[in-house]
Design a protein around this motif. Structure first.
Motif, PDB file in Angstrom:
ATOM      1  N   ASP A 173     -33.673   0.845  44.342  1.00 32.87           N
ATOM      2  CA  ASP A 173     -32.984  -0.278  43.995  1.00 32.87           C
ATOM      3  C   ASP A 173     -33.246  -1.067  42.596  1.00 32.87           C
ATOM      4  O   ASP A 173     -34.385  -0.921  42.033  1.00 32.87           O
ATOM      5  CB  ASP A 173     -33.436  -1.533  45.045  1.00 32.87           C
ATOM      6  CG  ASP A 173     -32.609  -2.009  45.758  1.00 32.87           C
ATOM      7  OD1 ASP A 173     -31.120  -1.764  45.651  1.00 32.87           O
ATOM      8  OD2 ASP A 173     -32.741  -2.642  46.911  1.00 32.87           O
ATOM      9  N   GLU A 174     -32.063  -1.596  42.146  1.00 31.13           N
ATOM     10  CA  GLU A 174     -32.292  -1.845  40.919  1.00 31.13           C
ATOM     11  C   GLU A 174     -33.123  -3.182  40.504  1.00 31.13           C
ATOM     12  O   GLU A 174     -33.562  -3.505  39.540  1.00 31.13           O
ATOM     13  CB  GLU A 174     -30.916  -2.166  40.360  1.00 31.13           C
ATOM     14  CG  GLU A 174     -30.109  -0.867  40.144  1.00 31.13           C
ATOM     15  CD  GLU A 174     -28.690  -1.306  39.524  1.00 31.13           C
ATOM     16  OE1 GLU A 174     -28.705  -2.256  38.758  1.00 31.13           O
ATOM     17  OE2 GLU A 174     -27.906  -0.352  39.519  1.00 31.13           O
ATOM     18  N   GLN A 175     -33.725  -3.935  41.581  1.00 40.10           N
ATOM     19  CA  GLN A 175     -34.249  -5.092  41.502  1.00 40.10           C
ATOM     20  C   GLN A 175     -35.475  -5.056  42.189  1.00 40.10           C
ATOM     21  O   GLN A 175     -35.331  -4.518  43.574  1.00 40.10           O
ATOM     22  CB  GLN A 175     -33.517  -6.521  42.009  1.00 40.10           C
ATOM     23  CG  GLN A 175     -32.410  -6.678  40.954  1.00 40.10           C
ATOM     24  CD  GLN A 175     -31.607  -8.127  41.471  1.00 40.10           C
ATOM     25  OE1 GLN A 175     -32.323  -8.947  42.285  1.00 40.10           O
ATOM     26  NE2 GLN A 175     -30.812  -8.316  40.862  1.00 40.10           N
ATOM     27  N   PRO A 176     -36.631  -5.172  42.065  1.00 39.86           N
ATOM     28  CA  PRO A 176     -37.918  -5.200  42.733  1.00 39.86           C
ATOM     29  C   PRO A 176     -37.637  -6.112  43.845  1.00 39.86           C
ATOM     30  O   PRO A 176     -37.104  -7.092  44.115  1.00 39.86           O
ATOM     31  CB  PRO A 176     -38.858  -5.625  41.753  1.00 39.86           C
ATOM     32  CG  PRO A 176     -38.316  -5.366  40.538  1.00 39.86           C
ATOM     33  CD  PRO A 176     -37.026  -5.700  40.551  1.00 39.86           C
ATOM     34  N   LEU A 177     -38.567  -5.606  45.011  1.00 45.30           N
ATOM     35  CA  LEU A 177     -38.583  -6.524  46.326  1.00 45.30           C
ATOM     36  C   LEU A 177     -39.071  -8.049  46.111  1.00 45.30           C
ATOM     37  O   LEU A 177     -38.325  -8.973  46.755  1.00 45.30           O
ATOM     38  CB  LEU A 177     -39.508  -6.049  46.994  1.00 45.30           C
ATOM     39  CG  LEU A 177     -39.002  -4.684  48.027  1.00 45.30           C
ATOM     40  CD1 LEU A 177     -40.322  -4.175  48.914  1.00 45.30           C
ATOM     41  CD2 LEU A 177     -38.004  -4.697  48.658  1.00 45.30           C
ATOM     42  N   GLY A 178     -39.932  -8.304  45.127  1.00 44.30           N
ATOM     43  CA  GLY A 178     -40.206  -9.598  44.838  1.00 44.30           C
ATOM     44  C   GLY A 178     -39.082 -10.713  44.311  1.00 44.30           C
ATOM     45  O   GLY A 178     -38.813 -11.634  44.853  1.00 44.30           O
ATOM     46  N   GLU A 179     -38.143 -10.114  43.596  1.00 45.10           N
ATOM     47  CA  GLU A 179     -37.013 -10.767  43.182  1.00 45.10           C
ATOM     48  C   GLU A 179     -35.827 -10.899  44.223  1.00 45.10           C
ATOM     49  O   GLU A 179     -35.390 -11.949  44.429  1.00 45.10           O
ATOM     50  CB  GLU A 179     -36.335 -10.017  42.039  1.00 45.10           C
ATOM     51  CG  GLU A 179     -37.214 -10.053  40.886  1.00 45.10           C
ATOM     52  CD  GLU A 179     -36.554  -9.671  39.563  1.00 45.10           C
ATOM     53  OE1 GLU A 179     -35.334  -9.089  39.765  1.00 45.10           O
ATOM     54  OE2 GLU A 179     -37.294  -8.847  38.593  1.00 45.10           O
ATOM     55  N   LYS A 180     -35.829 -10.148  45.218  1.00 46.18           N
ATOM     56  CA  LYS A 180     -34.913 -10.065  46.338  1.00 46.18           C
ATOM     57  C   LYS A 180     -35.375 -11.201  47.309  1.00 46.18           C
ATOM     58  O   LYS A 180     -34.482 -11.924  47.764  1.00 46.18           O
ATOM     59  CB  LYS A 180     -34.885  -8.895  47.198  1.00 46.18           C
ATOM     60  CG  LYS A 180     -33.854  -7.623  46.436  1.00 46.18           C
ATOM     61  CD  LYS A 180     -34.075  -6.569  47.368  1.00 46.18           C
ATOM     62  CE  LYS A 180     -32.619  -5.578  47.080  1.00 46.18           C
ATOM     63  NZ  LYS A 180     -32.843  -4.378  47.731  1.00 46.18           N
TER      64      LYS A 180
ATOM     65  N   GLU B 242     -38.577   6.560  54.823  1.00 42.04           N
ATOM     66  CA  GLU B 242     -38.080   5.257  54.170  1.00 42.04           C
ATOM     67  C   GLU B 242     -39.618   4.449  54.087  1.00 42.04           C
ATOM     68  O   GLU B 242     -40.215   3.858  54.973  1.00 42.04           O
ATOM     69  CB  GLU B 242     -37.166   4.164  54.609  1.00 42.04           C
ATOM     70  CG  GLU B 242     -36.935   3.042  53.954  1.00 42.04           C
ATOM     71  CD  GLU B 242     -35.727   2.187  54.694  1.00 42.04           C
ATOM     72  OE1 GLU B 242     -35.771   1.247  54.342  1.00 42.04           O
ATOM     73  OE2 GLU B 242     -34.863   2.782  55.513  1.00 42.04           O
ATOM     74  N   THR B 243     -40.273   3.982  52.762  1.00 38.42           N
ATOM     75  CA  THR B 243     -41.367   3.510  52.685  1.00 38.42           C
ATOM     76  C   THR B 243     -41.036   2.518  51.250  1.00 38.42           C
ATOM     77  O   THR B 243     -40.289   2.520  50.771  1.00 38.42           O
ATOM     78  CB  THR B 243     -42.453   4.475  52.466  1.00 38.42           C
ATOM     79  OG1 THR B 243     -43.749   3.567  52.372  1.00 38.42           O
ATOM     80  CG2 THR B 243     -42.379   5.112  51.153  1.00 38.42           C
ATOM     81  N   ILE B 244     -42.206   1.803  51.192  1.00 39.33           N
ATOM     82  CA  ILE B 244     -42.186   0.796  49.870  1.00 39.33           C
ATOM     83  C   ILE B 244     -43.102   1.601  48.905  1.00 39.33           C
ATOM     84  O   ILE B 244     -44.354   1.967  49.528  1.00 39.33           O
ATOM     85  CB  ILE B 244     -42.671  -0.552  50.155  1.00 39.33           C
ATOM     86  CG1 ILE B 244     -41.567  -1.302  51.076  1.00 39.33           C
ATOM     87  CG2 ILE B 244     -42.915  -1.372  49.042  1.00 39.33           C
ATOM     88  CD1 ILE B 244     -42.068  -2.689  51.455  1.00 39.33           C
ATOM     89  N   ALA B 245     -42.774   1.680  47.578  1.00 39.91           N
ATOM     90  CA  ALA B 245     -43.618   2.348  46.660  1.00 39.91           C
ATOM     91  C   ALA B 245     -43.954   1.451  45.629  1.00 39.91           C
ATOM     92  O   ALA B 245     -43.019   0.297  45.377  1.00 39.91           O
ATOM     93  CB  ALA B 245     -42.640   3.642  46.065  1.00 39.91           C
ATOM     94  N   THR B 246     -45.041   1.711  44.776  1.00 36.48           N
ATOM     95  CA  THR B 246     -45.256   0.836  43.589  1.00 36.48           C
ATOM     96  C   THR B 246     -45.016   1.595  42.267  1.00 36.48           C
ATOM     97  O   THR B 246     -45.484   2.707  42.301  1.00 36.48           O
ATOM     98  CB  THR B 246     -46.842   0.425  43.727  1.00 36.48           C
ATOM     99  OG1 THR B 246     -46.953  -0.193  45.022  1.00 36.48           O
ATOM    100  CG2 THR B 246     -47.275  -0.560  42.544  1.00 36.48           C
TER     101      THR B 246
END
Length: 80
Positions: A36-43, A5-9
């Motif tokens: 995920d349907e929404q990017p991390l910034g919006e969450k 599990e990691t964060i991707a750009t």
């Protein structure tokens, strides 16, 4: 098989960049991507700010002036 599990750009042209652990050998690998349907910034913006934690405080007064926390003073010759 390994689960990572990691964060991707993701760029505008649909390319994805992710950081993997160093123990993954280089070369082509079969991967499964779940996005995920929404990017991390919006969450992060939608979450409410959490209040600081409130830990209980027990006041025991001031330490004695002659209190020594040296190892030699706390333990005997056997280290106990």
């Amino acid at each position: 098989m390994k689960s990572i599990e990691t964060i991707a750009t993701v760029t505008k042209d649909g390319k994805i960049t992710a950081q993997l652990p160093l123990d993954i050998p280089e070369g082509e690998h079969q991967v499964v991507i779940v996005i995920d349907e929404q990017p991390l910034g919006e969450k992060v913006e939608s979450k409410q700010k959490r209040p600081p934690l409130n830990f209980p405080v027990h006041s025991c007064g001031a330490w004695p002036e002659n209190l020594s926390l040296r190892r030699e003073d706390m333990y005997d010759d056997w280290g106990r």
